[in-house]
Write a protein that holds these residues in place. Structure first.
Motif, PDB file in Angstrom:
ATOM      1  N   UNK A 525       0.705  -1.106   0.044  1.00  0.00           N
ATOM      2  CA  UNK A 525       0.108  -0.137  -0.129  1.00  0.00           C
ATOM      3  C   UNK A 525       0.885   1.313   0.044  1.00  0.00           C
ATOM      4  N   UNK A 526       2.114   1.313   0.965  1.00  0.00           N
ATOM      5  CA  UNK A 526       2.695   2.542   0.763  1.00  0.00           C
ATOM      6  C   UNK A 526       3.446   2.570  -0.317  1.00  0.00           C
ATOM      7  N   UNK A 527       3.992   1.571  -1.001  1.00  0.00           N
ATOM      8  CA  UNK A 527       4.827   1.841  -2.195  1.00  0.00           C
ATOM      9  C   UNK A 527       3.601   2.105  -3.465  1.00  0.00           C
ATOM     10  N   UNK A 528       2.745   1.492  -3.392  1.00  0.00           N
ATOM     11  CA  UNK A 528       1.927   1.709  -4.604  1.00  0.00           C
ATOM     12  C   UNK A 528       1.182   3.165  -4.165  1.00  0.00           C
ATOM     13  N   UNK A 529       0.947   3.617  -3.130  1.00  0.00           N
ATOM     14  CA  UNK A 529       0.357   5.075  -3.123  1.00  0.00           C
ATOM     15  C   UNK A 529       1.487   6.081  -3.529  1.00  0.00           C
ATOM     16  N   UNK A 530       2.450   5.722  -3.167  1.00  0.00           N
ATOM     17  CA  UNK A 530       3.583   6.773  -3.499  1.00  0.00           C
ATOM     18  C   UNK A 530       3.792   6.780  -4.828  1.00  0.00           C
ATOM     19  N   UNK A 531       3.860   5.534  -5.609  1.00  0.00           N
ATOM     20  CA  UNK A 531       4.114   5.934  -7.303  1.00  0.00           C
ATOM     21  C   UNK A 531       2.869   6.398  -7.784  1.00  0.00           C
ATOM     22  N   UNK A 532       1.516   5.878  -7.341  1.00  0.00           N
ATOM     23  CA  UNK A 532       0.443   6.413  -7.952  1.00  0.00           C
ATOM     24  C   UNK A 532       0.403   7.839  -7.851  1.00  0.00           C
ATOM     25  N   UNK A 533       0.662   8.284  -6.587  1.00  0.00           N
ATOM     26  CA  UNK A 533       0.672  10.002  -6.644  1.00  0.00           C
ATOM     27  C   UNK A 533       1.523  10.693  -7.410  1.00  0.00           C
ATOM     28  N   UNK A 534       2.859  10.313  -7.434  1.00  0.00           N
ATOM     29  CA  UNK A 534       3.732  11.048  -8.001  1.00  0.00           C
ATOM     30  C   UNK A 534       3.833  10.608  -9.645  1.00  0.00           C
ATOM     31  N   UNK A 535       3.228   9.337  -9.966  1.00  0.00           N
ATOM     32  CA  UNK A 535       3.196   9.263 -11.735  1.00  0.00           C
ATOM     33  C   UNK A 535       1.963   9.577 -12.130  1.00  0.00           C
ATOM     34  N   UNK A 536       0.563   9.466 -11.540  1.00  0.00           N
ATOM     35  CA  UNK A 536      -0.711   9.672 -11.944  1.00  0.00           C
ATOM     36  C   UNK A 536      -1.378  10.806 -11.485  1.00  0.00           C
ATOM     37  N   UNK A 537      -1.497  11.053 -10.019  1.00  0.00           N
ATOM     38  CA  UNK A 537      -2.406  11.898  -9.536  1.00  0.00           C
ATOM     39  C   UNK A 537      -1.805  13.288  -9.570  1.00  0.00           C
ATOM     40  N   UNK A 538      -0.392  13.434  -9.517  1.00  0.00           N
ATOM     41  CA  UNK A 538       0.098  14.601  -9.369  1.00  0.00           C
ATOM     42  C   UNK A 538       1.478  14.731 -10.130  1.00  0.00           C
ATOM     43  N   UNK A 539       1.839  14.412 -11.242  1.00  0.00           N
ATOM     44  CA  UNK A 539       2.678  14.294 -11.985  1.00  0.00           C
ATOM     45  C   UNK A 539       3.791  15.516 -11.990  1.00  0.00           C
ATOM     46  N   UNK A 540       3.182  16.661 -11.630  1.00  0.00           N
ATOM     47  CA  UNK A 540       3.947  17.892 -11.782  1.00  0.00           C
ATOM     48  C   UNK A 540       4.813  17.914 -10.586  1.00  0.00           C
ATOM     49  N   UNK A 541       4.266  17.417  -9.339  1.00  0.00           N
ATOM     50  CA  UNK A 541       4.963  17.603  -8.344  1.00  0.00           C
ATOM     51  C   UNK A 541       6.140  16.522  -8.316  1.00  0.00           C
ATOM     52  N   UNK A 542       6.258  15.664  -9.505  1.00  0.00           N
ATOM     53  CA  UNK A 542       7.511  14.564  -9.273  1.00  0.00           C
ATOM     54  C   UNK A 542       8.782  15.171  -9.537  1.00  0.00           C
ATOM     55  N   UNK A 543       9.308  15.917  -8.413  1.00  0.00           N
ATOM     56  CA  UNK A 543      10.702  16.550  -8.611  1.00  0.00           C
ATOM     57  C   UNK A 543      11.262  16.430  -7.052  1.00  0.00           C
ATOM     58  N   UNK A 544      12.596  16.216  -7.255  1.00  0.00           N
ATOM     59  CA  UNK A 544      13.288  15.905  -5.797  1.00  0.00           C
ATOM     60  C   UNK A 544      12.883  16.786  -4.789  1.00  0.00           C
ATOM     61  N   UNK A 545      12.205  18.112  -4.994  1.00  0.00           N
ATOM     62  CA  UNK A 545      11.735  18.997  -3.653  1.00  0.00           C
ATOM     63  C   UNK A 545      10.635  18.564  -2.884  1.00  0.00           C
ATOM     64  N   UNK A 546       9.833  17.500  -3.692  1.00  0.00           N
ATOM     65  CA  UNK A 546       8.697  17.110  -3.260  1.00  0.00           C
ATOM     66  C   UNK A 546       8.673  15.698  -2.792  1.00  0.00           C
ATOM     67  N   UNK A 547       9.919  15.111  -3.006  1.00  0.00           N
ATOM     68  CA  UNK A 547       9.951  13.459  -2.634  1.00  0.00           C
ATOM     69  C   UNK A 547      10.317  13.485  -1.097  1.00  0.00           C
ATOM     70  N   UNK A 548       9.731  12.097  -0.496  1.00  0.00           N
ATOM     71  CA  UNK A 548      10.271  11.926   0.860  1.00  0.00           C
ATOM     72  C   UNK A 548      11.595  11.542   0.928  1.00  0.00           C
ATOM     73  N   UNK A 549      12.239  12.434   1.735  1.00  0.00           N
ATOM     74  CA  UNK A 549      13.719  11.928   1.868  1.00  0.00           C
ATOM     75  C   UNK A 549      14.547  12.156   0.738  1.00  0.00           C
ATOM     76  N   UNK A 550      14.010  12.782  -0.443  1.00  0.00           N
ATOM     77  CA  UNK A 550      14.770  13.035  -1.850  1.00  0.00           C
ATOM     78  C   UNK A 550      14.642  11.634  -2.550  1.00  0.00           C
ATOM     79  N   UNK A 551      13.596  10.579  -2.175  1.00  0.00           N
ATOM     80  CA  UNK A 551      13.658   9.480  -2.841  1.00  0.00           C
ATOM     81  C   UNK A 551      12.736   9.337  -3.947  1.00  0.00           C
ATOM     82  N   UNK A 552      13.139   9.174  -5.313  1.00  0.00           N
ATOM     83  CA  UNK A 552      12.217   9.064  -6.419  1.00  0.00           C
ATOM     84  C   UNK A 552      11.145   8.030  -6.225  1.00  0.00           C
TER      85      UNK A 552
END
Lengths: 593, 101
Positions: A525-552
């Motif tokens: 659930x954790x992994x899927x939610x993180x990927x879905x959020x950055x890849x599908x829900x909010x792809x504009x936010x998919x930059x290192x500034x928004x990542x958890x601990x800088x992890x893509x």
């Protein structure tokens, strides 16, 4: 002979070989269908595992990815090989001793729970379908490029071949075709690499040529190291040095770990180790598998550097009118495009994009204008991107066009087509078997319809394999737009679900059903939610500034895996220990005899 | 499953002896695994990622050493580690009398 004839000849010969093997290796039992009867020799299993593992992406795309990312491409190289050390030391021997047919088998029995088996079945099917769609697409692309066949028809031919040996021969048919496919694909990868290495550096082994000095056009040693020359070319054009890393260290660390652990947790790789007779064979065949994989994986970064140097030297600052024939060939496939921003008729190659996206498109797709430019060059409706770069290069071209760029003979180019097909078909077959066994063995025989006979189970297994081939083919012809984006899923989910559950099942006798199920659910659930959020829900936010601990999103599976371990260990200590029979099962699998 | 039944049907002292052997075997296995995984970690995450910058100051032929470990060296070491493990484990299996013959 011309290229087309060579390609038909070589691809036709390899296909005839696969069909011959399919006819020779028919099976009549479920044990034959799921694990090839358990009689595969360690060497054959090593070869088959290498083909099973190396997909269309490894063969066609990986060298190109490295070519464009330089040093940073290393995380694919280390990630996709280092996982075999984990597999050999932590999983393969014990799962072989356990000796059933599927990964959900182990999860279900070790955790005495149908729910746990079901979670494993869902993960196995999801991971495998994600992966197999890409393989079928790869088959279609190779057909359309090299044989002038529609992508749809190409996929259909590929489906027919896989159907034949997967449905008739199950794991046995798949194993021996994979052995043949490994030989085809490694030959196809190494021959051009060796030719190019000799032409550019005078060294036979690309791994050595990679670190040697380059020759000039007349074959005289220039005394300049290849990598220094490439770094120099990069500097001149304004790119970062090829041999320096650009990504953040923490992200590289997490991506590498996710790929390694995901590799070790992928069901189609794990089940290959059920096919050898003994525990010691499982250990040895993991060694062979990685040796055969390493042959390609140590050559790929050399090919990447050769191709990059070759490409820059051939095009940069040259007149479009003087480009060799391959340039036009690849323009026609849409993998290469040029726009003369400053109207000087020369090709300028620099960092940044050449074209912009069409309005409304999410990713860059080139749209051809019907008219050609004054030099006969294709024109595009896309807006010009800012910056001086005039050249669009698809990364796949680095392997597909490399033999042409290096002016190798036609039969070598035809070989690359056969190799790409072998890589895609062998991986697709392994994945289809996982899907088929998950349905017939785990879902039907062990959960829904325990009363069926072996004969019925085998029939369902063949039917499931047949249906899976058709679904995979459908996705190959009509690829869902998200395929490229969900590859991160396959590794992330395998890392965050199977790997901890299996490792703890072997190395901790205290691990119980509650801990394992909670861990898998939290990890997924954790992994899927993180990927879905950055890849599908909010792809504009998919930059290192928004990542958890800088992890893509590509590296988040590692964190999911750590969470899974933490949750499993905590919950298992707070709930009832597993029954005595399970503790004895763990003791048994730890010892070869 | 068959093997387990055989074990429990043996006299108590012998069963305890087998159990003790199996425990010692498992410890030997874990020790070997620990060493090999340490090397696995050092060449990839250590040399290939965390220490790549300082190692890049060292040159071997045309390669910067950190770059070489990241794109070549770590893979060679991985292959060697698995073969070493397979070979060592066969010896440990025989030493504790648990090899498959």
């Amino acid at each position: 002979m011309d290229l087309q004839t060579w390609t038909y000849l070589i691809v036709g010969l390899t296909f005839a070989l696969y069909i011959g093997i399919a006819i020779l290796s028919r099976v009549k039992t479920t044990k034959g269908f799921y694990v090839a009867g358990g009689h595969v020799s360690p060497l054959a299993n090593g070869l088959a595992t290498a083909a099973d593992w190396m997909s269309a992406a490894s063969f066609i795309s990986m060298a190109g990815i490295i070519s464009f990312s330089g040093h940073d491409g290393a995380y694919y190289l280390m990630g996709w090989t280092g996982g075999y050390v984990l597999l050999a030391l932590l999983l393969a021997p014990y799962l072989r001793k356990f000796g059933q047919y599927t990964v959900p088998d182990f999860v279900g029995q070790r955790y005495y729970s149908k729910q746990a088996r079901l979670v494993a079945v869902v993960c196995a099917i999801f991971v495998s379908f994600t992966y197999v769609a890409g393989q079928m697409r790869g088959v279609g692309v190779v057909f359309s490029r090299f044989l002038d066949v529609e992508i749809g028809l190409g996929v259909l031919i590929g489906m027919g071949i896989v159907f034949l040996y997967a449905v008739m021969g199950g794991m046995k048919g798949i194993t021996y075709t994979q052995v043949a496919q490994y030989c085809v694909l490694i030959f196809a990868f190494l021959v051009p690499a060796i030719f190019i290495s000799m032409a550019m550096t005078g060294e036979v082994f690309p791994q050595v040529g990679f670190g040697s000095t380059v020759l000039d056009a007349s074959g005289k040693d220039t005394g300049i190291y290849l990598l220094d020359k490439l770094d120099g070319l990069h500097r001149e054009l304004g790119f970062a040095a090829y041999t320096n890393g650009k990504k953040e260290t923490i992200d590289v660390f997490f991506i590498t770990a996710a790929l390694m652990v995901g590799t070790a947790g992928l069901p189609h790789v794990i089940i290959r180790f059920f096919t050898v007779p003994r525990v010691r064979d499982a250990r040895l065949s993991a060694g062979y598998a990685l040796l055969f994989i390493a042959l390609l994986y140590t050559t790929a970064p050399a090919v990447a550097a050769f191709a990059r140097t070759n490409l820059i030297e051939t095009v940069e600052g040259q007149a479009y009118a003087s480009m060799p024939e391959w340039f036009q060939n690849w323009e026609n496939t849409g993998l290469l495009a040029w726009v003369d921003k400053n109207d000087d008729g020369l090709i300028q190659y620099a960092p940044g994009g050449a074209f912009g996206k069409m309005p409304g498109d999410k990713s860059l797709k080139l749209v051809r204008d019907p008219e050609r430019g004054s030099l006969g060059e294709p024109r595009y409706a896309n807006p010009k991107a800012d910056g001086p770069n005039e050249l669009y290069v698809d990364r796949d071209i680095m392997v597909l066009a490399n033999p042409e760029i290096a002016r190798l003979p036609n039969w070598v180019i035809a070989l690359v087509a056969a190799g790409g097909l072998a890589a895609a078909l062998s991986t697709a077959a392994g994945l289809l078997l996982v899907i088929s066994a998950s349905i017939s063995h785990d879902l039907l025989k062990n959960i829904l319809m325990p009363g069926i006979t072996e004969k019925q189970e085998l029939l369902y297994a063949r039917m499931a394999a047949g249906v899976a081939v058709c679904i995979a083919g459908y996705f190959g012809v009509n690829p869902p737009g998200f395929v490229a984006q969900v590859v991160a899923f396959a590794f992330g989910l395998a890392a965050a679900s199977f790997f901890p559950a299996i490792v703890l099942g072997i190395f901790s006798k205290r691990m119980n059903r509650e801990g394992a199920v909670a861990g898998m659910v939290v990890g997924i659930v954790f992994t899927a939610a993180y990927i879905i959020y950055f890849k599908f829900v909010n792809p504009e936010a998919n930059t290192s500034a928004h990542w958890l601990f800088g992890i893509s999103p590509e590296g988040i599976g590692t964190l999911g895996m750590l969470l899974n371990f933490a949750v499993s260990l905590t919950i298992s200590r707070l709930t009832a220990p597993p029954p005595e029979s399970v503790k004895r099962l763990v003791e048994t699998i730890r010892v070869p005899r | 499953m068959q093997e387990m039944q055989e074990e429990t049907s043996q006299p108590d002292s012998e069963a305890a002896g087998t159990e003790e052997t199996h425990r010692a075997y498992w410890r030997a296995n874990l020790r070997l695994m620990g060493w090999l995984l340490a090397v696995w970690f050092i060449v990839s995450y250590g040399f290939g990622i965390l220490l790549v910058e300082p190692l890049n100051e060292i040159r071997v032929g045309g390669f910067k050493l950190g770059f070489w470990f990241a794109q070549q060296g770590s893979i060679y070491v991985f292959v060697a580690l698995i073969f070493l493990y397979a070979w060592k484990m066969n010896r440990i299996d025989r030493k504790f009398g648990v090899d498959e013959s």
